[in-house]
Design a protein around this motif. Structure first.
Motif, PDB file in Angstrom:
ATOM      1  N   UNK A 533       0.829  -1.210   0.000  1.00  0.00           N
ATOM      2  CA  UNK A 533       0.000   0.000   0.000  1.00  0.00           C
ATOM      3  C   UNK A 533       0.861   1.257   0.000  1.00  0.00           C
ATOM      4  N   UNK A 535       3.434   3.947  -1.385  1.00  0.00           N
ATOM      5  CA  UNK A 535       3.869   4.493  -2.670  1.00  0.00           C
ATOM      6  C   UNK A 535       5.020   5.458  -2.438  1.00  0.00           C
ATOM      7  N   UNK A 564      -1.751   4.204   0.162  1.00  0.00           N
ATOM      8  CA  UNK A 564      -2.986   4.077  -0.604  1.00  0.00           C
ATOM      9  C   UNK A 564      -4.061   3.467   0.283  1.00  0.00           C
ATOM     10  N   UNK A 568     -13.354   0.415   0.678  1.00  0.00           N
ATOM     11  CA  UNK A 568     -14.129  -0.811   0.530  1.00  0.00           C
ATOM     12  C   UNK A 568     -13.332  -2.015   1.028  1.00  0.00           C
ATOM     13  N   UNK A 569     -14.026  -2.942   1.673  1.00  0.00           N
ATOM     14  CA  UNK A 569     -13.379  -4.171   2.089  1.00  0.00           C
ATOM     15  C   UNK A 569     -13.674  -5.308   1.119  1.00  0.00           C
ATOM     16  N   UNK A 573     -13.385  -3.859  -6.325  1.00  0.00           N
ATOM     17  CA  UNK A 573     -14.225  -2.665  -6.216  1.00  0.00           C
ATOM     18  C   UNK A 573     -13.903  -1.701  -7.343  1.00  0.00           C
ATOM     19  N   UNK A 574     -14.901  -0.933  -7.754  1.00  0.00           N
ATOM     20  CA  UNK A 574     -14.681   0.093  -8.778  1.00  0.00           C
ATOM     21  C   UNK A 574     -14.211   1.394  -8.144  1.00  0.00           C
ATOM     22  N   UNK A 576     -12.014   4.275  -6.541  1.00  0.00           N
ATOM     23  CA  UNK A 576     -10.633   4.738  -6.738  1.00  0.00           C
ATOM     24  C   UNK A 576     -10.005   4.989  -5.366  1.00  0.00           C
ATOM     25  N   UNK A 577      -8.802   4.475  -5.147  1.00  0.00           N
ATOM     26  CA  UNK A 577      -8.205   4.617  -3.827  1.00  0.00           C
ATOM     27  C   UNK A 577      -7.796   6.057  -3.518  1.00  0.00           C
ATOM     28  N   UNK A 578      -7.824   6.384  -2.248  1.00  0.00           N
ATOM     29  CA  UNK A 578      -7.264   7.647  -1.763  1.00  0.00           C
ATOM     30  C   UNK A 578      -5.808   7.422  -1.375  1.00  0.00           C
ATOM     31  N   UNK A 579      -5.102   8.535  -1.208  1.00  0.00           N
ATOM     32  CA  UNK A 579      -3.753   8.412  -0.653  1.00  0.00           C
ATOM     33  C   UNK A 579      -3.612   9.364   0.522  1.00  0.00           C
ATOM     34  N   UNK A 607       5.094   6.122  -7.202  1.00  0.00           N
ATOM     35  CA  UNK A 607       3.822   6.843  -7.208  1.00  0.00           C
ATOM     36  C   UNK A 607       3.208   6.937  -8.593  1.00  0.00           C
ATOM     37  N   UNK A 608       4.016   7.288  -9.576  1.00  0.00           N
ATOM     38  CA  UNK A 608       3.438   7.338 -10.928  1.00  0.00           C
ATOM     39  C   UNK A 608       3.600   6.019 -11.644  1.00  0.00           C
TER      40      UNK A 608
END
Lengths: 609, 609
Positions: A533, A535, A564, A568-569, A573-574, A576-579, A607-608
């Motif tokens: 997780x 980055x 990241x 959702x657990x 999942x559709x 988009x993750x947060x950071x 990250x990218x």
């Protein structure tokens, strides 16, 4: 730590009942089923482990006397003396367990391989203690081999399925001065892979299945082509390293450019397409060796400790014809990462495989049914001093840096004592003090690693311009040295992020962090989030170093990262993750699994993408 | 294609000399070494493959008569009739090859498993042709089992190491009306994992090593706990799916909520923690099954075709107590991806493993020494119609969409013909025409997949509000249907990017693209750059679909991506990669390896880490 680990090795060899196999007065330790059922029973490669253990003891005794350890080694040597046959033949397995198999299967039975490790042990023990007994024993065995192998009438034009004897015979020749040993080493190198293939001929002669001696198997032990025609590093990784080491020795001894040419191609092939960033090599367990170019899986990496040790051997021998950081940089990289990781900090437990990612189940063990790695990494560590310098007629090359004192004799007879004051690799400041009895002219060549951008050098406080003076990565300072001259070298240890070639699919979108020669990793014990997780963005420039409390003066890197977060657990999942901002701690790869067990990851997500 | 593939299956069975094992008049096909050396010799599970092949033929004959194929099946059935013992016992391996092993090892010897597949074949063949011979043969075998297994005096309280007989006996009971078969199926389910464990008792009784019957092995065949106490999906994936399928059947037949409760927990465990996005299950080759939660390696995924077929079976049976898209969505996902991928477009070659990443070496084969997958995927494809609908007293549930005509009889005796006009899954427009002889009141329940955001529904052109009317994901339309009523359902097939749970380390920073029920992948043949150099940013919203020229009317997705470029050709570099705009083509995963061989990748790198 050396004699401590050496004693542990001996203890374990005894526990594994190796000495019963050697001791002609002990009850026969029993039968063995070839290739299967070896667990707990006699093994045909045990002499090699005893040889490497004695070699480790020798290096330890050289550094620090230890009468008890020496007595234990002497006792084992006495057993071998009693065991040796009148014609010089010596191998405990084929004398005690399976006499009828003697010299029946050079491809699989490790007979010459064992002799090689015993010879290395004998040479080291003689050099450390001055005692000739073991050296004489193994010289008689070598004489036996000289008689048996060659192109003369009645001689066998064969060689070993597991290379090792070649480099060992070179050592024996150098210490005894006997050219016949050197020539036999060259014979083994020259014959390998010639047509008709010896292993196929041998299989036919022994009525064995010849299919299993065909092409793939030939590559496994590097006998698919004459060695000078080999351009791709293939097969069993340790075997390959030992072969190339022997080839490099012969190239040096005979000034054989045809071998050097082949070795340079193989070197580029290995280090340019098949090597982990740790200097680990041989990704696959199935053949303990190489697969396809750029196939470098991290979690399932085999990367046997012995193979990285072998790479150090080979790299060191590539320096036999002169300093070149192309080889020395990799020697250091393999040494400090892929090899040393094999040994725990307390010197008591060992890795066989060295993955670059772990989900917490991979740990060092106390012993192994194939115990090749423990004495191999132990003998390397115990003899590390011999890898640090290269000496020529009027030149001293410093390949490796580390707190130490070396007494060197140049080719022209001049004696030089070189003292290094440094905390390298934790700190990049290296002071070298020249010890000479009178003013002496010679060149001091200092390796400037390719990663050491902005390195600086001074002699007695006077700065020396790097660049033009640098030859193949070595800063060459030729002058008349005065007693007490001081050289100051500063190698900037700035953490750097490396990307793998885009063909390495397993590292796509990931970076490995190095600081100096050390590869760093995340460990779960420092970073209690999923390591994947994390980055790495541009945080490396804002990183800070810290001394790791429970790892002596080892240096950690604390750096700003992003974490990241997927709310959702669900499994998929559709969303988009947060950071979120986070600080991650990186520790040297070779020190992992020395504290709390847990996950480990070398290749961090970038990250990218 | 069905009869074509069915004929191929028979041809391959003949080539594998399976019929010689069955034919009592043929020379005995010879000995076999248990567990090793099976290649090319008789196998104890061959009856299962013949059973599944006849089942495939049956479904094919149901759709289209084929006298030649029917005659071949009849000939095999005649061989089994001649082989069957007077007491009903039938198993070609244990009659012809190893009579002394009969009923000695329920754990490993697949005897009941083979009977199960033969029963399934017999039921299908009776339903397709009306011929009773095979059904009678297998009923006699079932009678033999009813006598042998149970809790009565002298009976064996055992069950099979490879589940299958349970669901087969349910089918046999349903078609023959014999409750004893249903009760035996329930007995096998209820006994499984009870203490003392039957397999350990059996091993002790047979003087076998009991260690190998211990805990890990018990989980391998799901006998580690009574089935109602199992909460984690473990062991061999196909066995697990067949067990749960049998449990679901028994839950339906006996209205057994204790079984349903267990199944719901196991369902969540599998689909929430252990399933590939393709519906592939069982990541490991070593146990052909499950490992740890969230351990889903892509390149080494085992994900056996049979296991996804088994998941379709289980999901379908979870619908036995009423429509619920929780099960039907996964049924469709496993069917269209993990399962169908097992069969080539020409119906001639087969995948056993279904990785989600390939470096170009994984291809379908024509046959296998363990040929379980070909007849399994073939019988599923040939019987796909039976998975599309669920029928209750006054309800028709449409689980799957596809061009077809179904003649259904409701529980209340009403006859309904349902015709679907659609190019689904390539196009989301689905027209259903109701065929009834007179106005008939019933509920039509249409699955609205969870992914189908913005779906719309109309009856005879009149829009129906979705939402409140939707029950467990099914739009329920209850009315008096007139002949020719038309229902129009539109499922928006918008490509969507899925992320895996952050605990799935292998998918970190990656996305899988789905369109409708189909998982998409990159293939090297369309994208001649390293597939791991491709980064998916926000291009999905600007993607376009195109018909793939050489894959019939299959739909490709062409989308703007970034391509990462590293100028350096070195193995490791400190250089930061550039990105350039590029268009990538995605094709449906189940169709991969049907054109030029090459790389394949399901989980694309996401642009932001």
């Amino acid at each position: 730590m050396c004699d401590h680990t050496a004693a542990i090795l001996l203890d374990r060899c005894v526990e594994a009942r190796m000495l019963e196999q050697v001791d002609i007065d002990a009850p026969n330790p029993g039968v063995v089923i070839p290739f299967i059922g070896w667990l707990g029973s006699a093994q045909m490669f045990w002499d090699s482990d005893l040889g490497k253990s004695i070699e480790t003891i020798a290096y330890s005794l050289y550094r620090k006397p230890n009468p008890e350890l020496e007595a234990r080694a002497d006792a084992i040597i006495d057993l071998y003396e009693k065991l040796q046959e009148p014609d010089g033949y010596l191998n405990s397995f084929f004398q005690r367990i399976k006499p009828e198999w003697k010299w029946t299967n050079l491809r699989d039975f490790h007979e010459l391989y064992c002799a090689g490790h015993m010879i290395e042990g004998a040479v080291a023990y003689y050099q450390a203690t001055g005692k000739r007994k073991f050296l004489d024993i193994m010289s008689r065995m070598a004489d036996h081999l000289v008689a048996r192998f060659g192109r003369g009438p009645g001689q066998v034009r064969g060689y070993c399925g597991h290379e090792e004897i070649e480099l060992a015979l070179v050592k024996l020749a150098r210490v005894t001065g006997k050219q016949a040993y050197m020539d036999l080493a060259k014979f083994f190198i020259d014959e390998r892979g010639q047509k008709p293939n010896f292993f196929i001929e041998e299989a036919i002669a022994q009525g064995r299945d010849t299919k299993s001696a065909q092409k793939d198997t030939l590559g496994y032990n590097q006998s698919h082509l004459p060695v000078r025609e080999q351009t791709k590093v293939v097969g069993h990784a340790v075997r390959a390293m030992y072969l190339y080491s022997g080839m490099a020795d012969i190239a040096t001894e005979y000034n054989d450019d045809t071998l050097t040419d082949a070795l340079e191609i193989l070197w580029d092939d290995l280090t340019g397409k098949q090597m982990y960033v740790t200097g680990g090599i041989g990704p696959a367990a199935s053949n303990e060796g190489f697969t396809d170019y750029y196939d470098l899986p991290n979690d399932t990496a085999y990367a046997e400790t012995c193979a990285s040790v072998g790479l150090v051997f080979w790299a060191n021998r590539m320096l036999g014809r002169g300093p070149d950081r192309r080889y020395a940089d990799i020697m250091e990289q393999a040494l400090y990462n892929g090899a040393i990781a094999g040994l725990s900090r307390d010197g008591k437990t060992f890795f066989y495989e060295n993955p670059l990612e772990s989900t917490g189940k991979h740990h060092r063990w106390t012993w192994h049914t194939c115990p090749c790695c423990p004495p191999n990494i132990a003998r390397l560590v115990a003899s590390i001093g011999s890898y640090m310098y290269g000496v020529a007629k009027d030149e001293v090359a410093v390949h490796l840096y580390g707190e130490s004192t070396a007494r060197l004799e140049l080719g022209n007879g001049a004696k030089v004592t070189l003292t290094q004051q440094t905390h390298y690799p934790w700190d990049g400041a290296i002071g070298l003090t020249i010890g000479v009895e009178q003013p002496t002219r010679f060149a001091l060549s200092l390796r400037i690693p390719a990663w050491a951008k902005g390195a600086s050098l001074a002699v007695n406080g006077q700065s020396i311009e790097l660049g033009a003076a640098t030859d193949r990565g070595y800063a060459r300072i030729e002058r008349e040295w005065q007693p007490g001259d001081v050289v100051a070298l500063a190698l900037p240890l700035v953490p750097r992020a490396l990307r793998a070639n885009s063909k390495v699919r397993q590292d796509a979108g990931r970076v490995a962090v190095m600081r100096g020669p050390l590869v760093y990793c995340l460990e779960g014990t420092d970073n209690p989030v999923g390591l994947n997780s994390i980055l790495l963005g541009d945080g490396l420039g804002r990183s800070e170093t810290a001394v790791i409390p429970d790892l002596n003066r080892a240096i950690a890197i604390d750096l700003p990262v992003l974490k990241e977060v997927i709310a959702s657990d669900e499994l998929y999942t559709a969303e988009t993750p947060d950071v979120v901002a986070e600080t991650a701690r990186l520790v040297p790869y070779h020190l992992w699994d020395n504290r709390a067990p847990g996950d480990m990851l070398v290749w961090l997500r970038a990250q990218r993408g």
